[in-house]
Design a protein around this motif. Structure first.
Motif, PDB file in Angstrom:
ATOM      1  N   SER A   1       0.813  -1.217   0.000  1.00 47.11           N
ATOM      2  CA  SER A   1       0.000   0.000   0.000  1.00 47.11           C
ATOM      3  C   SER A   1       0.844   1.264   0.000  1.00 47.11           C
ATOM      4  O   SER A   1       0.459   2.260  -0.592  1.00 47.11           O
ATOM      5  CB  SER A   1      -0.963  -0.005   1.187  1.00 47.11           C
ATOM      6  OG  SER A   1      -0.246  -0.026   2.394  1.00 47.11           O
TER       7      SER A   1
ATOM      8  N   THR B   1       0.385   3.815  -3.073  1.00 45.41           N
ATOM      9  CA  THR B   1      -0.042   5.190  -2.820  1.00 45.41           C
ATOM     10  C   THR B   1       0.947   6.167  -3.426  1.00 45.41           C
ATOM     11  O   THR B   1       0.555   7.145  -4.067  1.00 45.41           O
ATOM     12  CB  THR B   1      -0.193   5.444  -1.312  1.00 45.41           C
ATOM     13  OG1 THR B   1      -1.165   4.531  -0.800  1.00 45.41           O
ATOM     14  CG2 THR B   1      -0.633   6.858  -1.028  1.00 45.41           C
TER      15      THR B   1
ATOM     16  N   GLN C   1       0.467   6.173  -7.204  1.00 44.56           N
ATOM     17  CA  GLN C   1      -0.764   6.869  -7.570  1.00 44.56           C
ATOM     18  C   GLN C   1      -0.604   8.382  -7.442  1.00 44.56           C
ATOM     19  O   GLN C   1      -1.099   9.131  -8.274  1.00 44.56           O
ATOM     20  CB  GLN C   1      -1.927   6.381  -6.715  1.00 44.56           C
ATOM     21  CG  GLN C   1      -2.364   4.978  -7.112  1.00 44.56           C
ATOM     22  CD  GLN C   1      -3.252   4.343  -6.079  1.00 44.56           C
ATOM     23  OE1 GLN C   1      -2.784   3.936  -5.028  1.00 44.56           O
ATOM     24  NE2 GLN C   1      -4.533   4.256  -6.388  1.00 44.56           N
ATOM     25  N   GLN C   2       0.084   8.834  -6.402  1.00 43.17           N
ATOM     26  CA  GLN C   2       0.291  10.272  -6.232  1.00 43.17           C
ATOM     27  C   GLN C   2       1.233  10.821  -7.299  1.00 43.17           C
ATOM     28  O   GLN C   2       1.012  11.897  -7.841  1.00 43.17           O
ATOM     29  CB  GLN C   2       0.828  10.568  -4.835  1.00 43.17           C
ATOM     30  CG  GLN C   2      -0.207  10.364  -3.756  1.00 43.17           C
ATOM     31  CD  GLN C   2       0.373  10.479  -2.360  1.00 43.17           C
ATOM     32  OE1 GLN C   2       1.590  10.450  -2.161  1.00 43.17           O
ATOM     33  NE2 GLN C   2      -0.505  10.587  -1.376  1.00 43.17           N
TER      34      GLN C   2
ATOM     35  N   GLU D   1      -5.739   8.656  -6.442  1.00 44.98           N
ATOM     36  CA  GLU D   1      -5.685   7.995  -5.142  1.00 44.98           C
ATOM     37  C   GLU D   1      -6.751   6.925  -4.979  1.00 44.98           C
ATOM     38  O   GLU D   1      -6.633   6.049  -4.135  1.00 44.98           O
ATOM     39  CB  GLU D   1      -5.783   9.030  -4.020  1.00 44.98           C
ATOM     40  CG  GLU D   1      -4.577   9.936  -3.964  1.00 44.98           C
ATOM     41  CD  GLU D   1      -4.719  11.069  -2.964  1.00 44.98           C
ATOM     42  OE1 GLU D   1      -5.763  11.144  -2.290  1.00 44.98           O
ATOM     43  OE2 GLU D   1      -3.787  11.870  -2.871  1.00 44.98           O
TER      44      GLU D   1
END
Length: 193
Positions: free
Chosen positions: A6, A10, A13-14, A39
């Protein structure tokens, strides 16, 4: 995104949050591709010349995004390089993708589900009610850029929650058409006010 770290997901994705567009030749005809990352998740949609759409949810792993059909997209300097059906396709960042507020999308829509006309009501706070033939869906829609998430609270269509992409446009009135692509969902398609 299941089965991935995760923290690195994350961060990915950012770092790459945006919409990316491109095209490929599928069965002798051009198909439009859209990769949406934020996100909430990753979605790849394909729109072919017959306006048939497929939407896939992606899983971030090994510095790229993998999809259930074997497709894979990896970041490159100006966007993403994707391998789909044995073809290498470059997707460029779409700086001009329509960003709208959820309240601006509130209203009553019509959509087609299983060759029947359905209705959908979206409130300014994201509450959603859809009547689709013999079934209905109620839930909460949230929006981040061009990515939507539907958290279902009541569902007789057997869908469950989902993440997908949304492209707002104007056909005859301002923001009267929403192009919604959610993998394996009855809510996917064109919503018309």
């Amino acid at each position: 995104l299941t089965g991935c770290d995760s923290d690195s997901s994350t961060q990915f994705q950012q770092q790459y949050a945006c919409q990316y567009n491109g095209a490929l030749i599928k069965e002798g005809e051009a198909a439009q591709l859209r990769l949406a990352i934020n996100e909430q998740g990753v979605t790849l949609t394909q729109l072919d010349a017959r306006e048939q759409v497929s939407a896939l949810s992606g899983e971030i792993k090994a510095g790229g995004v993998s999809f259930g059909d074997g497709s894979r997209c990896t970041p490159q300097s100006s966007g993403f390089l994707c391998t789909l059906s044995g073809q290498a396709v470059s997707l460029s960042q779409d700086e001009a993708s329509t960003q709208v507020e959820l309240a601006a999308l509130a209203g009553d829509y019509q959509l087609v589900h299983d060759d029947e006309l359905g209705s959908l009501t979206l409130a300014a706070d994201g509450q959603l009610t859809a009547l689709l033939g013999s079934c209905s869906i109620q839930g909460q829609l949230s929006l981040q850029g061009t990515q939507i998430r539907v958290q279902v609270s009541s569902d007789s269509c057997g869908q469950g929650g989902a993440v997908g992409t949304l492209q707002a446009s104007s056909l005859t009135h301002t923001l009267d058409t929403l192009e919604v692509w959610i993998p394996d969902s009855s809510l996917a398609g064109f919503w018309l006010r």
